[in-house]
Write a protein that holds these residues in place. Structure first.
Motif, short mmCIF file in Angstrom:
data_model
loop_
_atom_site.label_atom_id
_atom_site.label_comp_id
_atom_site.label_asym_id
_atom_site.label_seq_id
_atom_site.Cartn_x
_atom_site.Cartn_y
_atom_site.Cartn_z
N LEU A 114 8.13 16.59 24.23
CA LEU A 114 9.36 15.83 24.47
C LEU A 114 9.44 14.60 23.56
CD1 LEU A 114 9.84 16.00 28.35
CD2 LEU A 114 11.23 17.09 26.57
N ILE A 115 8.30 13.95 23.37
CA ILE A 115 8.28 12.79 22.46
C ILE A 115 8.66 13.24 21.05
CG2 ILE A 115 6.83 11.02 21.36
CD1 ILE A 115 5.21 10.87 23.95
N ASP A 116 8.07 14.35 20.61
CA ASP A 116 8.37 14.85 19.27
C ASP A 116 9.84 15.28 19.17
OD1 ASP A 116 6.97 15.62 16.63
OD2 ASP A 116 8.21 17.37 17.08
N THR A 117 10.35 15.84 20.28
CA THR A 117 11.76 16.24 20.30
C THR A 117 12.66 15.03 20.21
OG1 THR A 117 11.19 18.18 21.61
CG2 THR A 117 13.49 17.49 21.64
N TRP A 118 12.28 13.97 20.93
CA TRP A 118 13.05 12.72 20.83
C TRP A 118 13.08 12.24 19.37
CZ3 TRP A 118 11.36 7.89 19.17
CH2 TRP A 118 12.28 6.85 19.33
N GLN A 119 11.91 12.34 18.69
CA GLN A 119 11.82 11.79 17.35
C GLN A 119 12.53 12.66 16.31
OE1 GLN A 119 7.82 11.30 15.83
NE2 GLN A 119 8.48 9.91 14.22
N TRP A 120 12.44 13.99 16.44
CA TRP A 120 12.86 14.85 15.32
C TRP A 120 14.15 15.63 15.54
CZ3 TRP A 120 11.25 14.14 10.58
CH2 TRP A 120 10.06 13.41 10.40
N THR A 121 14.67 15.66 16.79
CA THR A 121 15.96 16.33 16.98
C THR A 121 17.05 15.72 16.09
OG1 THR A 121 15.44 17.04 19.21
CG2 THR A 121 17.79 16.84 18.67
N PRO A 122 17.10 14.40 15.95
CA PRO A 122 18.12 13.82 15.06
C PRO A 122 18.01 14.33 13.62
CG PRO A 122 17.14 12.10 16.42
CD PRO A 122 16.33 13.34 16.66
N PHE A 123 16.79 14.53 13.17
CA PHE A 123 16.57 15.05 11.81
C PHE A 123 17.17 16.46 11.69
CE2 PHE A 123 13.53 17.24 8.83
CZ PHE A 123 13.95 16.61 7.68
N VAL A 124 16.87 17.31 12.68
CA VAL A 124 17.44 18.66 12.68
C VAL A 124 18.97 18.57 12.72
CG1 VAL A 124 17.58 20.84 13.96
CG2 VAL A 124 15.39 19.64 13.78
N ALA A 125 19.48 17.64 13.55
CA ALA A 125 20.93 17.49 13.68
C ALA A 125 21.57 17.14 12.33
CB ALA A 125 21.26 16.42 14.72
N LEU A 126 20.94 16.24 11.59
CA LEU A 126 21.50 15.83 10.30
C LEU A 126 21.45 16.98 9.29
CD1 LEU A 126 20.12 12.18 10.11
CD2 LEU A 126 22.49 12.89 10.50
N ILE A 127 20.41 17.82 9.37
CA ILE A 127 20.37 19.00 8.51
C ILE A 127 21.49 19.96 8.89
CG2 ILE A 127 19.00 21.05 7.89
CD1 ILE A 127 16.50 19.41 8.21
N VAL A 128 21.70 20.12 10.20
CA VAL A 128 22.75 21.03 10.69
C VAL A 128 24.13 20.55 10.22
CG1 VAL A 128 23.95 21.82 12.78
CG2 VAL A 128 21.46 21.94 12.64
N VAL A 129 24.37 19.24 10.29
CA VAL A 129 25.66 18.71 9.82
C VAL A 129 25.88 19.09 8.35
CG1 VAL A 129 27.06 16.66 9.43
CG2 VAL A 129 25.58 16.78 11.40
#
Lengths: 275, 303
Positions: B176-191
């Protein structure tokens, strides 16, 4: 350019609400950390936690009084700065050569190095640098952090060199310009924006890097990152000072990332995106 | 070069390759410093680690060649198998969460509304902060006795949790900590991926009366697959060699509950100075990362 499927939004209010929730999830822990760093030591560990309190700089004062924080910061600066400069010296000419000669394998090789688990090189490094008497020096940290910065710089610079108008280089070559002059006098001034992005990203990555300094730094060369890790290990009884340290350590990379925000994702994904 | 999925695209420079071939060889030497550096600091140490993995070598003692004994011992090492399981559990859980949530946040960001810049700034904060800071921050928030997380649970009428101190919860909490940290990164790639998609298929879908869910499921998602695989590759590399946050928060504990292969290799090498054996674990981990990444690249190429 496409706006994607979901731009036909009827009511943006719901979207703004979702925006807010997402941002809150991301920000809440960070704000909690910042808030804790400004609380009086007794208020930090108060349970139930206080939301309202009178802010104080006490934790920051404690941090500077009880630890050589300035020295650690200087070490971090030397290591991140040094490995960025070394990374630029090695990576930028290499990027030009890769682009100019249209060869791929050197770039792929450095990328593989960036993808490998850091522990893989750490044992041999430890053995060799111990033999050379370098463990604990700034030098060893600058050199090993360049393993992180150099590939990053190379890959960030590639598209900038690829984007140069070839006619200019061709004309220079016909006029008898040597490859080094072509690189130094013609290409380099044209890719200045790329150099700025690469420099900032490399500095941030080196500043943040944990593993190499964990093993290879010594009493005099300890970076902020490793010092902070040691604070945690020492029992972490003073949460306020701990959070103050965390805030100060996170500030430089966050401020620098703001400057290169537009290029951040392309910089971090360089090499992994199919062309 | 067109088939190279992991690396740079050759397509855009192909025309220049031919022209430059006439005066090839001239700028190669600009590569020499970088290559010499990589050879000395990466290639040679990698080879040396492989050599060490074939030796019985405790730091301070003479090395003894024992051909493959370390690897044979791995097969009977319960901690190694547990570490392998922990590594994959953490990997799959984090990757799934980050891809699903990242796609959601990416779609959200793709709606060009006001506040984009602010939202992007907030989004990049977690993954540009040092892992040490993330670890310290969550250690304080998740403290079992005084942390804010348990206070929130108590407000919701739930019993307190041990979080990182619980053998059963520690890996999901780290995920969950890693998800908190890296979901935004995945989101920016998706955009980025979304904005490169053509508009026509969506227009066609809506003209045909597709619902928003259908458009997403049958138009967006299939077209977004290469982008998601790119994100998956980048996250896989980091997740399979997960080290920082675990070492900072739990050092692999409680017990061995959060000892991933990388943590195990590090501890065997730098805490027990069992260098030959630690090297064997690292080579095994390296092989694992390579297999997963190559498989994902193959998958992306086949799309």
């Amino acid at each position: 350019m496409s706006l994607g499927p979901f731009t036909r939004e009827r009511s943006p209010l719901g979207v703004y609400l979702q925006y807010a929730v997402v941002c809150l999830f991301i920000l809440a822990p960070i704000l909690w950390m910042v808030e804790a760093s400004f609380k009086a030591p007794t208020a930090v560990t108060a349970y139930p936690p206080h939301l309202l309190f009178s802010p104080t700089l006490e934790n920051y004062a404690t941090l500077f009084e009880t630890t050589p924080f300035g020295q650690y910061a200087l070490n971090s600066l030397i290591v991140a700065g040094g490995s960025t400069v070394l990374g630029l010296l090695l990576g930028v000419p290499a990027a030009f050569a890769v682009s100019y000669q249209a060869i791929t394998w050197p770039a792929t090789l450095t990328l593989a190095a960036r993808m490998a688990p850091g522990t893989l090189f750490l044992l041999p490094w430890y053995i060799f640098f111990t033999a050379l008497g370098l463990v604990g020096s700034h030098t060893v940290l600058v050199i090993t952090h360049t393993v992180i910065t150099m590939p990053l710089i190379l890959w960030v610079m590639l598209p900038y060199f690829d984007g140069l108008p070839r006619d200019i280089l061709e004309a220079a070559r016909i006029d008898g310009c040597s490859p080094f002059h072509m690189f130094w006098r013609i290409a380099l001034p044209l890719v200045k924006p790329g150099i700025v992005v690469a420099t900032i990203l490399a500095f941030v990555f080196s500043w943040n890097y944990f593993l190499f300094a964990l093993v290879l730094s010594g009493f005099d060369s300890k970076t902020l990152i490793v010092a902070a890790f040691n604070f945690v290990g020492e029992g972490a009884t003073n949460w306020g000072a701990l959070m103050a340290a965390a805030v100060l350590i996170a500030l430089p990379p966050l401020a620098l990332s703001l400057l290169v925000q537009r290029w951040l994702v392309s910089g971090l994904t360089a090499g992994a995106v199919k062309g | 070069m067109g088939t190279m999925a992991f690396g740079r695209s050759g397509a855009s420079t192909a025309g220049w390759t031919r022209r430059r071939a006439r005066f090839a060889g001239t700028a190669h030497w600009l590569l020499v410093p970088a290559l010499a550096f990589t050879l000395a600091l990466v290639v040679f140490p990698f080879g040396y680690t492989f050599w060490l993995s074939l030796n019985d070598y405790q730091f301070g003692h003479a090395a003894r060649f024992n051909f493959g004994e370390n690897y044979a011992a791995l097969l009977h090492d319960a901690v190694f198998w547990q570490g392998l399981g922990t590594t994959f559990f953490l990997y799959f859980l984090s990757l799934a969460l980050q891809l699903v949530l990242g796609t959601y946040v990416g779609l959200l960001l793709n709606r060009r509304l006001h506040g984009q810049t602010v939202a992007r700034t907030i989004l990049m904060s977690p993954f540009m902060m040092p892992s040490v800071v993330i670890g310290m921050m969550w250690l304080v928030i998740l403290d079992p006795s005084l942390g804010a997380a348990n206070y929130i649970l108590s407000l919701l009428g739930l019993p307190p949790s041990q979080w990182l101190a619980s053998p059963g919860l520690v890996v999901p909490v780290i995920a969950l900590i890693d998800t908190w940290q890296w979901t935004p990164f995945v989101a920016l790639i998706v955009v980025g991926g979304l904005q490169a998609l053509p508009i026509e298929p969506f227009e066609a879908a809506f003209i045909d009366g597709a619902t928003r869910w259908q458009a997403f499921r049958y138009v967006t998602l299939p077209m977004l697959r290469p982008t998601l695989l790119t994100a998956a590759i980048l996250r896989s590399v980091d997740l399979l060699r997960f080290f920082d946050i675990i070492y900072i928060t739990t050092q692999g504990g409680p017990g061995n509950a959060s000892t991933t292969l990388n943590i195990y290799a590090y501890r065997r090498g730098f805490e027990f100075f069992d260098i030959g054996y630690a090297s064997a674990i690292m080579i095994a981990l390296m092989a694992l990362v390579a297999i997963v990444v190559l498989a994902l690249m193959r998958l992306r190429r086949s799309l």
